[in-house]
Write an enzyme that holds these catalytic residues in place. Sequence first.
Site, PDB file in Angstrom:
ATOM      1  N   ARG A  15       0.834  -1.208   0.000  1.00 56.06           N
ATOM      2  CA  ARG A  15       0.000   0.000   0.000  1.00 56.06           C
ATOM      3  C   ARG A  15       0.869   1.259   0.000  1.00 56.06           C
ATOM      4  NH1 ARG A  15      -3.637  -1.565   5.142  1.00 56.06           N
ATOM      5  NH2 ARG A  15      -1.705  -2.608   5.663  1.00 56.06           N
ATOM      6  N   LYS A  75       1.983   1.773   7.367  1.00 52.91           N
ATOM      7  CA  LYS A  75       2.352   0.950   8.520  1.00 52.91           C
ATOM      8  C   LYS A  75       3.175   1.758   9.520  1.00 52.91           C
ATOM      9  CE  LYS A  75       1.453  -2.847   8.875  1.00 52.91           C
ATOM     10  NZ  LYS A  75       0.193  -3.465   9.380  1.00 52.91           N
ATOM     11  N   TYR A  94      -0.903   4.103  10.712  1.00 51.88           N
ATOM     12  CA  TYR A  94      -1.233   3.078  11.712  1.00 51.88           C
ATOM     13  C   TYR A  94      -0.007   2.876  12.586  1.00 51.88           C
ATOM     14  CZ  TYR A  94      -5.273   1.356   8.983  1.00 51.88           C
ATOM     15  OH  TYR A  94      -6.473   1.231   8.322  1.00 51.88           O
ATOM     16  N   HIS A  96      -0.419   1.123  16.169  1.00 47.86           N
ATOM     17  CA  HIS A  96      -0.659  -0.034  17.044  1.00 47.86           C
ATOM     18  C   HIS A  96       0.372  -0.087  18.164  1.00 47.86           C
ATOM     19  CE1 HIS A  96      -3.552  -1.275  14.081  1.00 47.86           C
ATOM     20  NE2 HIS A  96      -2.639  -1.253  13.152  1.00 47.86           N
ATOM     21  N   GLU A 118      -5.601   4.174  13.915  1.00 52.75           N
ATOM     22  CA  GLU A 118      -6.458   3.204  14.604  1.00 52.75           C
ATOM     23  C   GLU A 118      -7.199   3.779  15.799  1.00 52.75           C
ATOM     24  OE1 GLU A 118      -3.196   3.031  14.376  1.00 52.75           O
ATOM     25  OE2 GLU A 118      -2.287   2.642  16.328  1.00 52.75           O
ATOM     26  N   ILE A 269      -6.846 -13.206  13.792  1.00 53.27           N
ATOM     27  CA  ILE A 269      -5.500 -13.562  14.254  1.00 53.27           C
ATOM     28  C   ILE A 269      -4.737 -12.337  14.756  1.00 53.27           C
ATOM     29  CG2 ILE A 269      -4.482 -13.399  11.913  1.00 53.27           C
ATOM     30  CD1 ILE A 269      -3.491 -15.918  14.679  1.00 53.27           C
ATOM     31  N   ASP A 270      -5.050 -11.158  14.215  1.00 54.06           N
ATOM     32  CA  ASP A 270      -4.310  -9.974  14.676  1.00 54.06           C
ATOM     33  C   ASP A 270      -4.672  -9.617  16.111  1.00 54.06           C
ATOM     34  OD1 ASP A 270      -6.847  -9.137  13.969  1.00 54.06           O
ATOM     35  OD2 ASP A 270      -6.180  -7.179  13.244  1.00 54.06           O
ATOM     36  N   ARG A 279      -1.875 -19.647  14.581  1.00 50.81           N
ATOM     37  CA  ARG A 279      -0.666 -18.870  14.848  1.00 50.81           C
ATOM     38  C   ARG A 279      -0.415 -17.975  13.639  1.00 50.81           C
ATOM     39  NH1 ARG A 279       3.014 -21.412  11.657  1.00 50.81           N
ATOM     40  NH2 ARG A 279       2.835 -23.672  11.492  1.00 50.81           N
TER      41      ARG A 279
HETATM   42  N1  LIG Z   1      -6.076 -10.306   9.624  1.00 47.92           N
HETATM   43  C1  LIG Z   1      -6.299  -9.119   9.103  1.00 47.92           C
HETATM   44  O1  LIG Z   1      -5.617  -8.688   8.176  1.00 47.92           O
HETATM   45  C2  LIG Z   1      -7.423  -8.273   9.640  1.00 47.92           C
HETATM   46  C3  LIG Z   1      -7.898  -7.173   8.908  1.00 47.92           C
HETATM   47  C4  LIG Z   1      -8.979  -6.463   9.414  1.00 47.92           C
HETATM   48  C5  LIG Z   1      -9.574  -6.839  10.638  1.00 47.92           C
HETATM   49  N2  LIG Z   1      -9.060  -7.906  11.327  1.00 47.92           N
HETATM   50  C6  LIG Z   1      -9.648  -8.405  12.594  1.00 47.92           C
HETATM   51  O2  LIG Z   1     -10.907  -9.011  12.358  1.00 47.92           O
HETATM   52  C7  LIG Z   1     -11.635  -9.028  13.586  1.00 47.92           C
HETATM   53  C8  LIG Z   1     -13.063  -8.549  13.362  1.00 47.92           C
HETATM   54  O3  LIG Z   1     -13.043  -7.160  13.022  1.00 47.92           O
HETATM   55  P1  LIG Z   1     -14.398  -6.345  12.772  1.00 47.92           P
HETATM   56  O4  LIG Z   1     -13.981  -5.014  12.243  1.00 47.92           O
HETATM   57  O5  LIG Z   1     -15.366  -7.164  11.985  1.00 47.92           O
HETATM   58  O6  LIG Z   1     -14.953  -6.183  14.257  1.00 47.92           O
HETATM   59  P2  LIG Z   1     -16.440  -5.826  14.679  1.00 47.92           P
HETATM   60  O7  LIG Z   1     -16.374  -5.253  16.040  1.00 47.92           O
HETATM   61  O8  LIG Z   1     -17.127  -5.057  13.590  1.00 47.92           O
HETATM   62  O9  LIG Z   1     -17.187  -7.253  14.752  1.00 47.92           O
HETATM   63  C9  LIG Z   1     -16.871  -8.245  15.706  1.00 47.92           C
HETATM   64  C10 LIG Z   1     -18.139  -9.029  16.000  1.00 47.92           C
HETATM   65  O10 LIG Z   1     -17.783 -10.156  16.813  1.00 47.92           O
HETATM   66  C11 LIG Z   1     -18.909 -10.412  17.626  1.00 47.92           C
HETATM   67  N3  LIG Z   1     -18.564 -11.343  18.702  1.00 47.92           N
HETATM   68  C12 LIG Z   1     -17.954 -11.109  19.888  1.00 47.92           C
HETATM   69  N4  LIG Z   1     -17.842 -12.250  20.600  1.00 47.92           N
HETATM   70  C13 LIG Z   1     -18.406 -13.236  19.847  1.00 47.92           C
HETATM   71  C14 LIG Z   1     -18.614 -14.643  20.024  1.00 47.92           C
HETATM   72  N5  LIG Z   1     -18.240 -15.265  21.149  1.00 47.92           N
HETATM   73  N6  LIG Z   1     -19.212 -15.334  19.028  1.00 47.92           N
HETATM   74  C15 LIG Z   1     -19.618 -14.712  17.904  1.00 47.92           C
HETATM   75  N7  LIG Z   1     -19.461 -13.385  17.676  1.00 47.92           N
HETATM   76  C16 LIG Z   1     -18.870 -12.669  18.639  1.00 47.92           C
HETATM   77  C17 LIG Z   1     -19.336  -9.029  18.088  1.00 47.92           C
HETATM   78  O11 LIG Z   1     -20.655  -9.028  18.612  1.00 47.92           O
HETATM   79  C18 LIG Z   1     -19.196  -8.237  16.772  1.00 47.92           C
HETATM   80  O12 LIG Z   1     -20.427  -8.186  16.067  1.00 47.92           O
HETATM   81  C19 LIG Z   1     -10.830  -8.152  14.554  1.00 47.92           C
HETATM   82  O13 LIG Z   1     -10.063  -8.972  15.390  1.00 47.92           O
HETATM   83  C20 LIG Z   1      -9.941  -7.354  13.637  1.00 47.92           C
HETATM   84  O14 LIG Z   1      -8.767  -6.905  14.308  1.00 47.92           O
HETATM   85  C21 LIG Z   1      -8.006  -8.618  10.843  1.00 47.92           C
END
Ligand SMILES: NC(=O)c1ccc[n+]([C@@H]2O[C@H](COP(=O)([O-])OP(=O)(O)OC[C@H]3O[C@@H](n4cnc5c(N)ncnc54)[C@H](O)[C@@H]3O)[C@@H](O)[C@H]2O)c1
Length: 381
Positions: A15, A75, A94, A96, A118, A269-270, A279
């Site tokens: 990016r 980043k 970002y 973090h 963030e 995972i993050d 992992r």
């Molecule tokens: N790996 C990546 O590159 C990447 C990129 C973007 C976001 N993420 C991650 O993805 C995850 C989700 O992000 P988001 O923006 O959708 O968050 P969000 O807050 O919009 O949604 C999370 C949802 O999880 C639900 N939840 C909580 N506990 C639960 C359970 N026990 N069972 C079922 N649902 C449950 C909440 O009610 C909520 O609706 C975060 O951890 C975020 O950091 C990772």
Amino acid sequence: MIVGVPKETKRDEYRVAILPVGVEELTRAGHRVLVERGAGVGSGLPDDLYKEQGARLVDTPQEVFAEAEMILKVKEPLPAELRLIRSGQIVFTYFHFAADRQLTDAFLATGATAVAYETLRDDQGRLPLLTPMSEVAGRMSIQEGAKYLERPQMGRGILLGGVPGVAPAHITILGGGIVGANAAKVAAGFGADICLLDVNMDRLRYLDDIMPANVDVLFSDRHTIRDQLRLADLVIGAVLIPGAKAPRLIEREDLKLMKPGSVIIDVAIDQGGCVATSRPTTHSEPVYLVDDVLHYCVTNMPGAVGRTSTYALCNVTLPWALQLANRGLLAAAHSLPPIARAINIMDHAVTNQAVAETFGMAWEKGIGAGEGVRGQESGAR
Ligand SMILES: NC(=O)c1ccc[n+]([C@@H]2O[C@H](COP(=O)([O-])OP(=O)(O)OC[C@H]3O[C@@H](n4cnc5c(N)ncnc54)[C@H](O)[C@@H]3O)[C@@H](O)[C@H]2O)c1
């Protein structure tokens, strides 16, 4: 203001922090923009496009950091960049911090101001500079799931939508927030059979209203999750509890319920992941097998679709970058609370409460009275 955009140096990061239209908007407002040569190449944006809009192209990051009053990045700064950051400079990216003590200490030493994407929180409590990356990761999770379900990738050899006479794949999505809803929408378009689980009843009611007929919404509890694992070809982990590690919803022994060759994409995972066997992995080596179940746990999924992610990110960051450039840091922070909340470090002090608490450091309220949203700011995007 002189605004500088260096090329991102983190591995697998394609990016860039500004689009050519951003250069045009900033120069039209009377600012000067320096762009490091090649900064946009990973996102399919050649140098000429920036030059045509009035950017001055420079050869090295040293030149960008030496001249710019505000640095726009994607980043967090890496050690080589931290050495170039100057006292009084604004760095908008970002960070973090809560996930990285070394970075926090090193940035504090610079005397620069960290304005963190963030923790830029609007008056409705939303985090508008995180949302687009969740949208990208949610949609991408299905694309990756489809790929790894193919037999040559070690998957079950299943086509998401099936064909006439053959059942489609069953997809279980844990968490119906931004990631989960975007995953469900794309999966529904493929014609898969989807169950979307959440614990928030208001959210479930909303999703039930808007989702297509091939998406069922279910309350997320241990029994329902285990029932789903028996059916699922693809599981998407998309949960988040703000201020905490991701809840662990799938234990090691639960994998035995799953079919050999099924796939887990743990987007959460993050935040530690919601599967006991998850992992962190990278785009170069995204998957591994545990008990015949393929795990995909890439922490910066949006990085792989750099062009889409760059546009999605710059669409939401440019208005704030313009405000910072037009008003200057102090006036922008005084008049715009989201910018005040985004200031994490200023004048060698931590101004974000969550970051200060994480490391047991002093919290200086200042203009950056951003108390942050614990946990969300530790996620890598
Ligand atoms: N790996 C990546 O590159 C990447 C990129 C973007 C976001 N993420 C991650 O993805 C995850 C989700 O992000 P988001 O923006 O959708 O968050 P969000 O807050 O919009 O949604 C999370 C949802 O999880 C639900 N939840 C909580 N506990 C639960 C359970 N026990 N069972 C079922 N649902 C449950 C909440 O009610 C909520 O609706 C975060 O951890 C975020 O950091 C990772």
